[in-house]
Write an enzyme that holds these catalytic residues in place. Structure first.
Site: not given
Ligand SMILES: Cc1ncc(COP(=O)(O)O)c(C=O)c1O
Length: 284
Positions: A102, A182, A206
């Site tokens: 992955r 993001e 996210l």
């Molecule tokens: C699109 C996106 N935004 C933000 C994040 C950050 O998330 P986290 O801090 O929970 O890893 C991720 C993590 O995979 C992501 O795929």
């Protein structure tokens, strides 16, 4: 295999349920694939040309290199269908980018996985088509549910691929209205003066777990935080830009669209937050 439902997977013809795909298959992990569904009527595949031409266009749109051209693909589907001997069948065609450990970034020489299944028509298709249906309307939320940590990541994958083609590491999403959301796999923060800004945790991003830790760390360090939308212009003129996720923690971004951010070096606030984050991970 007469009248039996069957599957063709990567060159092998098997009984329907004997076909197995890898857990590393990118269609399974990322939704990184394309498909078509064709019906046959009285032993003839209906509209096959249009379906395969669209498959070829879909493949081109996501930069997936099909193992055969349109003519070869049509021939393959016809050959597989003929083996089934089902008179009125549902033929499902899926091409995944392939299987590998992955990683959003796909290998350029990856071999696509081709799946074709031939099944009997499901019973519901035998109802009287003039039986009227009822419906509701729903908001069209497709591509608008970024708050779900969904495996539908095709847009993210293509963004990361674009970054590779541009010779950079990150792809930061900007909406049509010029607002930054993001990055392809991380949350984006900017630092203006002593204020740390990031997009609100709504349906457009996210809500990262790391993002939450960073906001808490800012509060502990008496850094002002604001969760609001900000524009690409604000991104480019920020003193510092950094991105966060659980895997690469906090990473400074020093150049965006060819423009230097701040003085072009990892910023002081970013460094402070990274240090505090490292302490937090060491200290759980
Ligand atoms: C699109 C996106 N935004 C933000 C994040 C950050 O998330 P986290 O801090 O929970 O890893 C991720 C993590 O995979 C992501 O795929």
């Amino acid at each position: 295999m007469s009248l039996a439902e069957l599957a063709y997977l990567n060159g092998e013809l098997t009984e329907l349920h004997s076909a197995m795909v890898s857990i590393d298959d990118r269609a399974f992990l990322f939704g990184d694939g394309i498909y078509e569904v064709v019906r046959s009527y009285d032993r003839r595949l209906f509209g096959l040309d249009g379906h395969i031409d669209r498959l070829v266009r879909s493949a081109a749109a996501i930069e997936l290199k099909l193992p055969v051209d349109a003519v070869g693909f049509k021939e393959l589907v016809r050959t597989v269908y003929k083996k089934s001997e089902i008179t009125d069948a549902l033929v499902y065609i899926q091409v995944s980018r392939g299987a590998e450990p992955r990683n959003h970034l796909f290998s350029l020489d990856l071999k696509p996985a081709v799946l074709i299944t031939v099944r009997h028509l499901p019973d519901y298709l035998f109802s009287d088509h003039m039986d009227p249906l009822t419906a509701i309307t729903v908001p069209d939320g497709r591509w608008d549910m970024c708050h779900i940590k969904s495996t539908s990541l095709l847009a993210n994958i293509l963004a990361k691929h674009k970054a590779r083609e541009a010779g950079v590491d990150e792809a930061i999403f900007v909406r049509r209205n010029g607002l930054v959301t993001e990055a392809y796999a991380s949350n984006v923060f900017i630092v203006q003066e002593e204020t740390v800004l990031t997009h609100p945790a709504d349906n457009r991003i996210l809500g990262g777990i790391t993002r939450g830790f960073v906001l808490d760390l800012c509060a502990k360090q008496d850094l002002r935080t604001v969760e609001r939308e900000f524009s690409r212009d604000e991104l480019l003129s920020a003193g510092e830009v950094f991105v966060t996720n659980s895997v690469y923690e906090i990473r400074p971004v020093v150049r965006v669209d060819g423009q230097q951010i701040g003085d072009g070096q990892p910023g002081r606030v970013t460094g402070m937050l990274l240090q505090a984050y490292r302490a937090l991970t060491a200290d759980q």
